[in-house]
Design a protein around this motif. Structure first.
Motif, PDB file in Angstrom:
ATOM      1  N   CYS A   1      -1.895   2.202   7.220  1.00  0.00           N
ATOM      2  CA  CYS A   1      -2.889   2.577   6.394  1.00  0.00           C
ATOM      3  C   CYS A   1      -4.158   2.134   7.043  1.00  0.00           C
TER       4      CYS A   1
ATOM      5  N   CYS B   1       0.915  -1.041   0.010  1.00  0.00           N
ATOM      6  CA  CYS B   1      -0.005   0.172  -0.022  1.00  0.00           C
ATOM      7  C   CYS B   1       0.877   1.255   0.034  1.00  0.00           C
TER       8      CYS B   1
ATOM      9  N   HIS C   1       0.459  -6.239   1.813  1.00  0.00           N
ATOM     10  CA  HIS C   1      -0.921  -7.075   2.149  1.00  0.00           C
ATOM     11  C   HIS C   1      -1.451  -8.246   1.389  1.00  0.00           C
TER      12      HIS C   1
ATOM     13  N   CYS D   1      -0.322  -2.382  10.087  1.00  0.00           N
ATOM     14  CA  CYS D   1      -0.115  -1.143   9.011  1.00  0.00           C
ATOM     15  C   CYS D   1      -0.718  -0.180   9.285  1.00  0.00           C
TER      16      CYS D   1
ATOM     17  N   ARG E   1      -5.633  -1.063   6.941  1.00  0.00           N
ATOM     18  CA  ARG E   1      -5.958  -2.246   6.290  1.00  0.00           C
ATOM     19  C   ARG E   1      -5.740  -3.406   7.477  1.00  0.00           C
TER      20      ARG E   1
HETATM   21 ZN    ZN Z   1      -0.847  -0.723   4.433  1.00  0.00          ZN
END
Ligand code: ZN
Ligand code: ADP
Length: 433
Positions: free
Chosen positions: A310, A246, A253, A308, A312
């Protein structure tokens, strides 16, 4: 912010999805001659799977199994329901074929679109696919994903750097898909042409299909003037889109709603705890046409512990360090090509390509590394080159524990592959002992 809501599903929700997917997959597998025999002999059926960990009740499926079942021993739907097939690159022997139904092709395109979205590409962006089309999944696989996301997609194919550059400029490309070794080569080409990569205005490169180190990624980012994202996939699991970085660029991922991933000890097959490196084993959870259970990828990696940035929830795989079958044994030492790449790419004098040659001398296996060095270094006085040579031998020896022969060659003199780079040439069997 996310392409699919499932990207941020809770771990419990993912486990439930995986259990359901596993049951469905086992039920589907009963239609293939290979798995009917296997599962029948074990006496297990869909009802025996009540958690993702129950996957361990099943034996592995190997590349040899696929070869033995070639071409259609793994098909679970009537022949007329299939609309596509791909064949693996055959990097390590006889290739294997994978067949897709219309549903499989659509689901795959969706996964690839999800990956491209995670990187930062959006509908309306222009995307150039610089990898080979044809049987290789990196062509059509990425292509349909890009279209699915809504990108204007340029099917450039591999090679022909001049034409690639013209397309990049003419269509104001935002992102590309490119094999890492060709990305470095293309960077050199831009330099020769006097092109400042910043003028191209491109932002993203998806790089995958062959192992590469973190330093190689950074070099690619430098010479192309963009951000490069690691893209992992294999034909047996559809192709690209299995695991992807990502925007955080901190591991890939793996899409756990579509695949059940395990890391096992490559020798014993025993599952390894999170964080330990071993062989990646994958099960398809949504494939209708040719589902595979516990497929041994032979790729070595580990799960990166923790979450992570992000948001996710799907776990991250670390960079692939090599394949179980590309380990070289010289004088009792185990060597992976990526260890050599890591040393070389850390040296600024080194240009973009290298080749590992194995040969025999005095009845002993020997290793020689041919290394391209930058033009200005190659043209330097003999003592400069001799000093570089000495440092390189020492650093390689520290890393791989044997002393390799090193040959410094002019940049561009090792032929660049258009597809996957050939990193090792084994002359041992060809030369008389
Ligand atoms: Zn990520
Ligand atoms: P082949 O196994 O014959 O090369 P494929 O074209 O299906 O056939 O390639 C899949 C393989 O490519 C993976 O199993 C892995 O070894 C390698 N690969 C793909 N993507 C990556 C990546 N991002 N990093 C390292 N290796 C990769």
């Amino acid at each position: 912010m996310f392409y699919d809501a499932v990207e941020v599903a809770s771990r419990d929700e993912l486990a439930a999805l995986q259990t359901e997917g596993l049951r469905r997959t086992v039920a589907t597998c009963l239609a293939s001659p290979f798995y009917r025999r296997r599962l029948g002999a074990l006496g297990v059926g869909p009802e025996d799977f009540n958690s993702p960990l129950d996957i361990r009740k099943l034996p592995f499926t190997t590349k040899d199994d696929l070869r033995a079942g070639y071409p259609d021993g793994f098909l679970c739907q009537p022949r007329e329901d299939f609309i596509r097939l791909h064949v693996s690159s055959g990097t390590t022997g006889a290739p294997t074929a994978v067949f897709y139904t219309a549903n499989d092709v659509a689901a795959w395109a969706n996964l690839v679109a999800r990956c491209m979205h995670a990187v930062g590409l959006r509908r309306g962006d222009v995307f150039q696919n610089m990898s080979g089309y044809g049987l290789f999944t990196g062509g059509l696989g990425i292509h349909y994903g890009a279209e699915r996301l809504g990108c204007l997609t340029v099917p450039a194919g591999a090679g022909n750097s001049k034409r690639q550059l013209k397309l990049l400029r003419d269509f104001k490309v935002d992102g590309v898909h490119i094999i890492p070794s060709y990305a470095l080569h293309f960077g050199q080409f831009l330099r020769q042409e006097g092109v400042d990569p910043a003028d191209l205005g491109w932002r993203f490169a998806l790089i995958g299909a062959e192992p590469h180190t973190e330093r190689t990624r950074r070099r690619i980012e430098e010479v192309l003037g963009l951000k490069a994202f690691n893209s992992y996939g294999l034909t047996e699991m559809n192709g690209p889109g299995v695991a992807f970085e990502c925007a955080a660029q901190a591991g890939m991922h793996v899409w756990e709603d579509a695949y059940l991933a395990e890391i096992v000890d490559p020798q014993t097959g025993a599952p390894l705890p999170d964080g330990e490196t071993g062989e990646l084993v994958m099960t398809t959870l949504g494939r209708d046409g040719m589902p595979l259970l516990r497929y041994r990828t032979r790729d070595l990696t580990r799960f990166i512990p923790g979450e992570c940035a992000c948001g996710r929830t799907h776990r991250r795989l670390d960079r692939i360090t090599g394949r179980t079958d590309d380990m070289i044994i010289i004088k009792g030492c185990n060597i992976f090509p990526m260890q050599i790449e890591q040393v070389l790419m850390a040296m600024p004098e080194v240009a973009n390509n290298y080749l590992i040659e194995l040969y025999q001398e005095n009845d002993m296996d020997q290793i020689r590394v041919k290394v391209e060095v930058r033009d200005e270094v190659f043209a330097a006085a003999a003592p400069t080159l001799a000093g570089l040579h000495k440092r390189m031998v020492a650093r390689l020896r520290d890393e791989v524990l044997v002393t390799p022969a090193v040959e410094l060659v002019r940049a561009g003199s090792i032929p660049a592959a258009e597809g996957k780079a050939v990193r090792v040439e084994d002359h041992r069997l060809l030369e008389p002992a």
